[in-house]
Design a protein around this motif. Structure first.
Motif, PDB file in Angstrom:
ATOM      1  N   THR A  75       0.974  -1.369   0.327  1.00  0.00           N
ATOM      2  CA  THR A  75       0.549   0.183   0.099  1.00  0.00           C
ATOM      3  C   THR A  75       1.016   1.047   0.328  1.00  0.00           C
ATOM      4  O   THR A  75       1.418   1.516   1.234  1.00  0.00           O
ATOM      5  N   SER A  76       1.005   2.402  -0.952  1.00  0.00           N
ATOM      6  CA  SER A  76       2.035   2.875  -1.222  1.00  0.00           C
ATOM      7  C   SER A  76       1.330   4.119  -2.406  1.00  0.00           C
ATOM      8  O   SER A  76      -0.023   4.502  -2.441  1.00  0.00           O
ATOM      9  N   SER A  77       2.411   5.561  -1.910  1.00  0.00           N
ATOM     10  CA  SER A  77       2.276   6.632  -2.678  1.00  0.00           C
ATOM     11  C   SER A  77       2.814   6.523  -4.085  1.00  0.00           C
ATOM     12  O   SER A  77       2.208   7.461  -5.150  1.00  0.00           O
ATOM     13  N   TYR A  78       3.931   6.150  -4.128  1.00  0.00           N
ATOM     14  CA  TYR A  78       4.757   5.639  -5.381  1.00  0.00           C
ATOM     15  C   TYR A  78       5.199   4.515  -5.349  1.00  0.00           C
ATOM     16  O   TYR A  78       6.343   4.695  -4.276  1.00  0.00           O
ATOM     17  N   VAL A  79       5.681   4.617  -6.876  1.00  0.00           N
ATOM     18  CA  VAL A  79       6.220   3.119  -7.028  1.00  0.00           C
ATOM     19  C   VAL A  79       7.871   3.389  -7.754  1.00  0.00           C
ATOM     20  O   VAL A  79       8.677   2.388  -8.751  1.00  0.00           O
ATOM     21  N   GLY A  80       7.511   4.506  -8.534  1.00  0.00           N
ATOM     22  CA  GLY A  80       8.980   4.458 -10.280  1.00  0.00           C
ATOM     23  C   GLY A  80       9.669   4.221  -9.933  1.00  0.00           C
ATOM     24  O   GLY A  80      10.373   4.562 -10.866  1.00  0.00           O
ATOM     25  N   GLU A  81      10.430   4.236  -8.694  1.00  0.00           N
ATOM     26  CA  GLU A  81      11.767   3.729  -8.427  1.00  0.00           C
ATOM     27  C   GLU A  81      12.428   2.822  -8.501  1.00  0.00           C
ATOM     28  O   GLU A  81      13.895   2.130  -8.275  1.00  0.00           O
ATOM     29  N   ASN A  82      11.381   1.222  -8.681  1.00  0.00           N
ATOM     30  CA  ASN A  82      11.916  -0.167  -8.228  1.00  0.00           C
ATOM     31  C   ASN A  82      11.514  -0.216  -9.040  1.00  0.00           C
ATOM     32  O   ASN A  82      10.798  -1.119  -9.814  1.00  0.00           O
ATOM     33  N   LYS A  83      12.669  -1.136  -9.865  1.00  0.00           N
ATOM     34  CA  LYS A  83      11.525  -2.058 -11.348  1.00  0.00           C
ATOM     35  C   LYS A  83      11.240  -3.511 -11.271  1.00  0.00           C
ATOM     36  O   LYS A  83      10.583  -3.741 -12.517  1.00  0.00           O
ATOM     37  N   GLU A  84      12.127  -3.715 -10.509  1.00  0.00           N
ATOM     38  CA  GLU A  84      11.875  -5.238 -10.061  1.00  0.00           C
ATOM     39  C   GLU A  84      10.197  -5.378  -9.474  1.00  0.00           C
ATOM     40  O   GLU A  84       9.573  -5.820  -9.346  1.00  0.00           O
ATOM     41  N   PHE A  85       9.382  -4.003  -8.588  1.00  0.00           N
ATOM     42  CA  PHE A  85       8.026  -3.937  -8.128  1.00  0.00           C
ATOM     43  C   PHE A  85       7.360  -3.706 -10.024  1.00  0.00           C
ATOM     44  O   PHE A  85       5.903  -4.418  -9.549  1.00  0.00           O
TER      45      PHE A  85
END
Length: 266
Positions: A75-85
């Motif tokens: 549960t997050s607001s930002y996930v843009g720095e993680n390619k595996e994510f």
């Protein structure tokens, strides 16, 4: 005297079971409780549901749990720095509940304050309120789980009716946070930007575990300088001031960059 200190990060997280929900402090790589995260990785805990502003990067912060496939839901607001994510989410291996950043902060604070839910204007007229936002994809790329429709009500604000969407508070089984200083009673002081989501995550956890760079005796912290009272903290571990702290994006000014590239004597 109430002494909340534990001998090591490994001991402090030892009873976190598979399937637990966690609120984790940090913003980018600032204020990550990395010693606690590494201890959780080492003990093999899996199937975790984690609430945190973001999921670190591929090899640091919560990203190390993600790479080991220990996280079931974020549960997050930002996930843009993680390619595996990105890969896990789009392949259907990971569930994601995207939440506006301010709303996420308030959901954590409300959970720690005993408030079940609240209304906010953020998200009105979008999929946040109307539902249908992908939470988990199927292997074929279709949406397996979508966000639900949320209650929207009109309230008069200064004589003008406005729509507000209902957001439920967040309470988790455990919280993991990082602080600059803490005393044996659990009172915490955070350092500048590392304050970010750490106090809010601490409030939301039924059991809050804090790693601190410096452990002090009760009374050594100036009362007015305390950012989070010990009532919210249940376990505290000293990790030292030399603990590794990574910088997510290192930038310099154009003038500084040019000066570094200029040969000596030029």
């Amino acid at each position: 005297m109430i002494d909340k200190t534990w001998g090591s990060a490994a001991e402090a997280v030892a009873d976190i079971p598979d399937g637990a929900s966690l609120a984790v402090g940090g913003f980018g790589l600032s204020g990550n409780p990395i010693a606690l995260i590494e201890a959780l990785l080492a003990q093999g805990t899996s199937d975790l549901s984690i609430v945190s502003n973001n999921c670190g990067v591929d090899d640091w912060g919560l990203g190390i749990l993600l790479n080991a496939k220990r996280i079931r839901k974020m549960t997050s607001s930002y996930v843009g720095e993680n390619k595996e994510f990105e890969r896990q989410f789009l392949s259907g291996e990971l569930e994601l509940e995207l939440t506006p950043q301010g709303t996420l902060a308030e959901k954590l604070r409300a959970g720690g304050s005993g408030i079940a839910a609240f209304y906010t204007q953020t998200g009105v007229g979008t999929q946040v309120a109307e539902g249908g936002l992908p939470r988990r994809y199927a292997a074929d790329g279709s949406i397996a789980v979508a966000s639900p429709v949320k209650d929207v009500r009109a309230f008069d604000v200064s004589g003008t009716p406005r729509d507000y969407v209902l957001e439920e508070a967040i309470v988790t089984d455990f919280a993991l946070v990082h602080a600059l200083k803490g005393d044996r009673h659990g009172n915490l002081v955070f350092n500048k930007a590392a304050r970010n989501f750490n106090p809010l995550a601490a409030m939301a956890g039924r059991v809050c575990i804090a790693q601190v760079e410096e452990l002090l005796e009760p009374g050594e912290l100036e009362a007015d300088s305390i950012h989070l009272p010990g009532i919210y903290v249940h376990r505290i571990v000293e990790v030292g001031s030399d603990i590794e702290k990574r910088i997510e994006r290192r930038t310099v000014s154009v003038a500084q960059a040019a000066a570094r590239e200029m040969p000596e004597g030029a």
